[in-house]
Scaffold this motif. Sequence first.
Motif, PDB file in Angstrom:
ATOM      1  N   MET A   1       9.258   9.446  -7.981  1.00  0.00           N
ATOM      2  CA  MET A   1       8.887   9.888  -6.638  1.00  0.00           C
ATOM      3  C   MET A   1       9.297   8.828  -5.620  1.00  0.00           C
ATOM      4  O   MET A   1       9.273   7.641  -5.894  1.00  0.00           O
ATOM      5  CB  MET A   1       7.381  10.124  -6.558  1.00  0.00           C
ATOM      6  N   ASN A   2       9.634   9.309  -4.448  1.00  0.00           N
ATOM      7  CA  ASN A   2      10.063   8.432  -3.367  1.00  0.00           C
ATOM      8  C   ASN A   2       8.993   8.434  -2.274  1.00  0.00           C
ATOM      9  O   ASN A   2       8.748   9.458  -1.643  1.00  0.00           O
ATOM     10  CB  ASN A   2      11.407   8.920  -2.828  1.00  0.00           C
ATOM     11  N   TYR A   3       8.406   7.283  -2.034  1.00  0.00           N
ATOM     12  CA  TYR A   3       7.326   7.169  -1.057  1.00  0.00           C
ATOM     13  C   TYR A   3       7.791   6.593   0.278  1.00  0.00           C
ATOM     14  O   TYR A   3       6.959   6.272   1.126  1.00  0.00           O
ATOM     15  CB  TYR A   3       6.212   6.288  -1.621  1.00  0.00           C
ATOM     16  N   ASP A   4       9.083   6.457   0.481  1.00  0.00           N
ATOM     17  CA  ASP A   4       9.592   5.846   1.704  1.00  0.00           C
ATOM     18  C   ASP A   4       9.095   6.555   2.963  1.00  0.00           C
ATOM     19  O   ASP A   4       8.692   5.908   3.931  1.00  0.00           O
ATOM     20  CB  ASP A   4      11.120   5.824   1.713  1.00  0.00           C
ATOM     21  N   GLY A   5       9.129   7.859   2.972  1.00  0.00           N
ATOM     22  CA  GLY A   5       8.700   8.620   4.149  1.00  0.00           C
ATOM     23  C   GLY A   5       7.242   8.378   4.492  1.00  0.00           C
ATOM     24  O   GLY A   5       6.883   8.199   5.665  1.00  0.00           O
ATOM     25  N   ILE A   6       6.405   8.366   3.479  1.00  0.00           N
ATOM     26  CA  ILE A   6       4.974   8.130   3.707  1.00  0.00           C
ATOM     27  C   ILE A   6       4.740   6.709   4.196  1.00  0.00           C
ATOM     28  O   ILE A   6       3.964   6.478   5.129  1.00  0.00           O
ATOM     29  CB  ILE A   6       4.178   8.421   2.419  1.00  0.00           C
ATOM     30  N   ILE A   7       5.431   5.745   3.615  1.00  0.00           N
ATOM     31  CA  ILE A   7       5.286   4.347   4.021  1.00  0.00           C
ATOM     32  C   ILE A   7       5.746   4.167   5.464  1.00  0.00           C
ATOM     33  O   ILE A   7       5.085   3.498   6.266  1.00  0.00           O
ATOM     34  CB  ILE A   7       6.069   3.425   3.061  1.00  0.00           C
ATOM     35  N   THR A  56      13.522   1.313   4.136  1.00  0.00           N
ATOM     36  CA  THR A  56      12.165   1.258   4.675  1.00  0.00           C
ATOM     37  C   THR A  56      12.034   0.103   5.665  1.00  0.00           C
ATOM     38  O   THR A  56      11.473   0.277   6.751  1.00  0.00           O
ATOM     39  CB  THR A  56      11.138   1.106   3.533  1.00  0.00           C
TER      40      THR A  56
END
Length: 106
Positions: A1-7, A56
């Motif tokens: 999973m890629n959490y870049d957007g949420i971060i 990020t």
Amino acid sequence: MNYDGIIIGIGTFLIIGLLHPVVIKAEYYFTTKIWPLFLIFGLMCFGISLVSPSPTERSLSAVLGCSLLWSIKEIFEQKTRVEKGWFPENPKRKILKSAELGRKEK
């Protein structure tokens, strides 16, 4: 999973939220004369966003840079809010103003 957007989203929210009281305190203690510091740090953040290897970091430093540049406008608006009485004026500044007026009258 890629959490870049949420971060990036959470980071943007925190940057904007934290800069609001910084602008208020900066105007309170340093008047609008502090704006060049916001300009310098804003441009530095843009520079960091150009060379950072992480997407990020690039995004968050660009958001911080834009927010710091926007804060310049907010500092001058904060000055008018203080003049309208919406925010307290630094009482030490009143003493300095009266001392300056006394010098000009002589």
